[in-house]
Design a protein around this motif. Structure first.
Motif, PDB file in Angstrom:
ATOM      1  N   LEU A  40      46.715  25.694  18.626  1.00 26.76           N
ATOM      2  CA  LEU A  40      47.450  24.807  17.739  1.00 26.76           C
ATOM      3  C   LEU A  40      46.511  24.104  16.766  1.00 26.76           C
ATOM      4  CD1 LEU A  40      50.058  23.194  20.145  1.00 26.76           C
ATOM      5  CD2 LEU A  40      50.493  24.876  18.367  1.00 26.76           C
ATOM      6  N   ASP A  41      45.331  23.706  17.245  1.00 24.41           N
ATOM      7  CA  ASP A  41      44.341  23.082  16.359  1.00 24.41           C
ATOM      8  C   ASP A  41      43.943  24.047  15.238  1.00 24.41           C
ATOM      9  OD1 ASP A  41      44.362  20.747  17.803  1.00 24.41           O
ATOM     10  OD2 ASP A  41      42.539  21.202  18.939  1.00 24.41           O
ATOM     11  N   ALA A  42      43.749  25.328  15.592  1.00 25.18           N
ATOM     12  CA  ALA A  42      43.368  26.321  14.590  1.00 25.18           C
ATOM     13  C   ALA A  42      44.497  26.531  13.580  1.00 25.18           C
ATOM     14  CB  ALA A  42      43.008  27.643  15.271  1.00 25.18           C
ATOM     15  N   GLU A  43      45.746  26.527  14.061  1.00 25.05           N
ATOM     16  CA  GLU A  43      46.876  26.654  13.145  1.00 25.05           C
ATOM     17  C   GLU A  43      46.916  25.489  12.158  1.00 25.05           C
ATOM     18  OE1 GLU A  43      50.577  29.151  15.078  1.00 25.05           O
ATOM     19  OE2 GLU A  43      50.531  26.981  15.314  1.00 25.05           O
ATOM     20  N   ARG A  44      46.731  24.281  12.679  1.00 23.69           N
ATOM     21  CA  ARG A  44      46.774  23.102  11.813  1.00 23.69           C
ATOM     22  C   ARG A  44      45.679  23.164  10.745  1.00 23.69           C
ATOM     23  NH1 ARG A  44      45.582  18.267  15.135  1.00 23.69           N
ATOM     24  NH2 ARG A  44      43.444  18.849  14.670  1.00 23.69           N
ATOM     25  N   ALA A  45      44.480  23.565  11.145  1.00 25.91           N
ATOM     26  CA  ALA A  45      43.375  23.676  10.194  1.00 25.91           C
ATOM     27  C   ALA A  45      43.679  24.731   9.135  1.00 25.91           C
ATOM     28  CB  ALA A  45      42.076  24.005  10.917  1.00 25.91           C
ATOM     29  N   GLY A  46      44.243  25.855   9.550  1.00 27.46           N
ATOM     30  CA  GLY A  46      44.592  26.908   8.604  1.00 27.46           C
ATOM     31  C   GLY A  46      45.680  26.474   7.645  1.00 27.46           C
ATOM     32  N   PHE A  47      46.676  25.756   8.158  1.00 27.14           N
ATOM     33  CA  PHE A  47      47.760  25.281   7.297  1.00 27.14           C
ATOM     34  C   PHE A  47      47.219  24.290   6.280  1.00 27.14           C
ATOM     35  CE2 PHE A  47      52.475  25.025   7.091  1.00 27.14           C
ATOM     36  CZ  PHE A  47      52.581  24.099   6.066  1.00 27.14           C
ATOM     37  N   ALA A  48      46.379  23.355   6.739  1.00 26.24           N
ATOM     38  CA  ALA A  48      45.823  22.355   5.829  1.00 26.24           C
ATOM     39  C   ALA A  48      44.975  23.011   4.745  1.00 26.24           C
ATOM     40  CB  ALA A  48      44.994  21.340   6.608  1.00 26.24           C
ATOM     41  N   ALA A  49      44.218  24.036   5.111  1.00 27.18           N
ATOM     42  CA  ALA A  49      43.410  24.750   4.122  1.00 27.18           C
ATOM     43  C   ALA A  49      44.299  25.405   3.070  1.00 27.18           C
ATOM     44  CB  ALA A  49      42.528  25.787   4.805  1.00 27.18           C
ATOM     45  N   CYS A  50      45.393  26.019   3.516  1.00 26.27           N
ATOM     46  CA  CYS A  50      46.312  26.652   2.568  1.00 26.27           C
ATOM     47  C   CYS A  50      46.989  25.614   1.672  1.00 26.27           C
ATOM     48  CB  CYS A  50      47.376  27.454   3.319  1.00 26.27           C
ATOM     49  SG  CYS A  50      46.754  28.997   4.031  1.00 26.27           S
ATOM     50  N   ALA A  51      47.232  24.422   2.233  1.00 31.00           N
ATOM     51  CA  ALA A  51      47.898  23.374   1.453  1.00 31.00           C
ATOM     52  C   ALA A  51      47.045  22.893   0.289  1.00 31.00           C
ATOM     53  CB  ALA A  51      48.256  22.200   2.352  1.00 31.00           C
ATOM     54  N   GLY A  52      45.747  23.168   0.329  1.00 35.27           N
ATOM     55  CA  GLY A  52      44.861  22.800  -0.771  1.00 35.27           C
ATOM     56  C   GLY A  52      44.735  23.866  -1.837  1.00 35.27           C
ATOM     57  N   GLU A  53      45.427  24.971  -1.668  1.00 40.85           N
ATOM     58  CA  GLU A  53      45.324  26.086  -2.610  1.00 40.85           C
ATOM     59  C   GLU A  53      46.402  26.012  -3.692  1.00 40.85           C
ATOM     60  OE1 GLU A  53      43.062  28.892  -2.522  1.00 40.85           O
ATOM     61  OE2 GLU A  53      42.030  27.372  -1.330  1.00 40.85           O
ATOM     62  N   ALA A  54      46.106  26.644  -4.829  1.00 41.21           N
ATOM     63  CA  ALA A  54      47.067  26.677  -5.927  1.00 41.21           C
ATOM     64  C   ALA A  54      48.340  27.423  -5.535  1.00 41.21           C
ATOM     65  CB  ALA A  54      46.434  27.338  -7.158  1.00 41.21           C
ATOM     66  N   ASP A  55      48.217  28.408  -4.664  1.00 44.79           N
ATOM     67  CA  ASP A  55      49.405  29.144  -4.215  1.00 44.79           C
ATOM     68  C   ASP A  55      50.420  28.218  -3.562  1.00 44.79           C
ATOM     69  OD1 ASP A  55      48.705  31.620  -5.145  1.00 44.79           O
ATOM     70  OD2 ASP A  55      48.000  32.390  -3.216  1.00 44.79           O
ATOM     71  N   PHE A  56      49.937  27.229  -2.824  1.00 40.92           N
ATOM     72  CA  PHE A  56      50.832  26.298  -2.144  1.00 40.92           C
ATOM     73  C   PHE A  56      51.584  25.454  -3.171  1.00 40.92           C
ATOM     74  CE2 PHE A  56      51.939  22.517   0.374  1.00 40.92           C
ATOM     75  CZ  PHE A  56      52.476  23.103   1.507  1.00 40.92           C
TER      76      PHE A  56
END
Length: 260
Positions: free
Chosen positions: A226-242
């Motif tokens: 779950l920690d890895a999922e949260r980190a991955g989601f947060a990283a994606c949230a910083g992208e222009a695609d998001f």
């Protein structure tokens, strides 16, 4: 005064947690995530609780995360952590607690809603229920344990398809894949869930807890996942695609993701 984002109650060894943002199809915002975590912890600490039922108010179980909340913040990665942390804490408490959990799904279970339904020990769905991962459509990798639970239930190849293409599964299709235990008529969902919960509440609490612990034993690193999922989601949230996904969602158009 606004309504509580989560409603709780218990009787006869059964605790209930109802996601209560029907005007938003129970999309998860920070207050709901925190209330969910606190409700699970409170029920785990309540003597005599053998079963915890998760359900949604209104016409949906849970329509994913509250994208409007992301749209209002400039720090999307930081907000992703703020939103996802308490709901992940709720799911760890649900998984590690002794009570058997049942997702009672009517209407849409999308994104985080599908994840939460899969996180429960058992799932009963109304015929009008639908399930979709939805994450790829908002340029996110998944959260709330879906990338842990889905491969375990359907295998990695099918899980990849469901995550990448986000098909909308009917209750019957979800049951055929092993994602749902029982499908019932729409107007029978509450009664059938009550019957299942009451049957489990008459069972041997310690033995049921041991069964749950043993079946979940391969998930010893669930919290770390779950920690890895949260980190991955947060990283994606910083992208222009998001950002593009959010803009497209609220403009009701298809996203135009940049070419790499």
């Amino acid at each position: 005064m606004s309504a509580a984002p989560v409603l709780t109650g218990y009787a006869g060894g059964v605790g209930w947690i109802t996601f209560n943002r029907p005007e938003a199809m129970n999309a998860v915002d920070v207050p709901m995530a925190v209330a969910f975590r606190d409700a699970v912890r409170a029920l785990n600490a309540t003597p005599g609780i053998k079963v915890i039922v998760l359900t949604g108010a209104g016409r949906a179980f849970m329509a994913g995360g509250d994208l409007a909340s992301f749209r209002r913040t400039d720090d999307k990665p930081g907000f992703a952590h703020e939103l996802i942390t308490p709901i992940h804490e709720a799911l760890v408490a649900l998984a590690e607690g002794p009570a058997v959990s049942i997702a009672s799904v009517g209407g849409a279970a999308a994104g985080a809603g599908m994840s939460v339904a899969l996180a429960a020990d058992l799932c009963v769905a109304a015929e009008n229920a639908s399930f979709t991962t939805a994450y790829a459509g908002v340029a996110a990798p998944g959260d709330c344990g879906i990338t842990w639970a889905l491969p375990a239930m359907v295998g990695p190849r099918k899980a990849m398809e469901l995550m990448l293409l986000s098909p909308r599964l009917s209750a019957a299709e979800a049951a055929a894949l092993g994602l749902v235990n029982h499908v019932v008529a729409d107007d029978a969902l509450e009664a059938e869930t009550d019957r299942l919960a009451a049957r489990l509440a008459r069972g041997p609490a310690f033995a049921m807890g041991q069964i749950k612990a043993l079946i979940r034993r391969p998930a010893a690193s669930y919290a770390a996942h779950l920690d890895a999922e949260r980190a991955g989601f947060a990283a994606c949230a910083g992208e222009a695609d998001f950002d593009e996904a959010l803009a497209a969602f609220f403009a009701r158009r298809a996203p135009d993701f940049r070419a790499e």
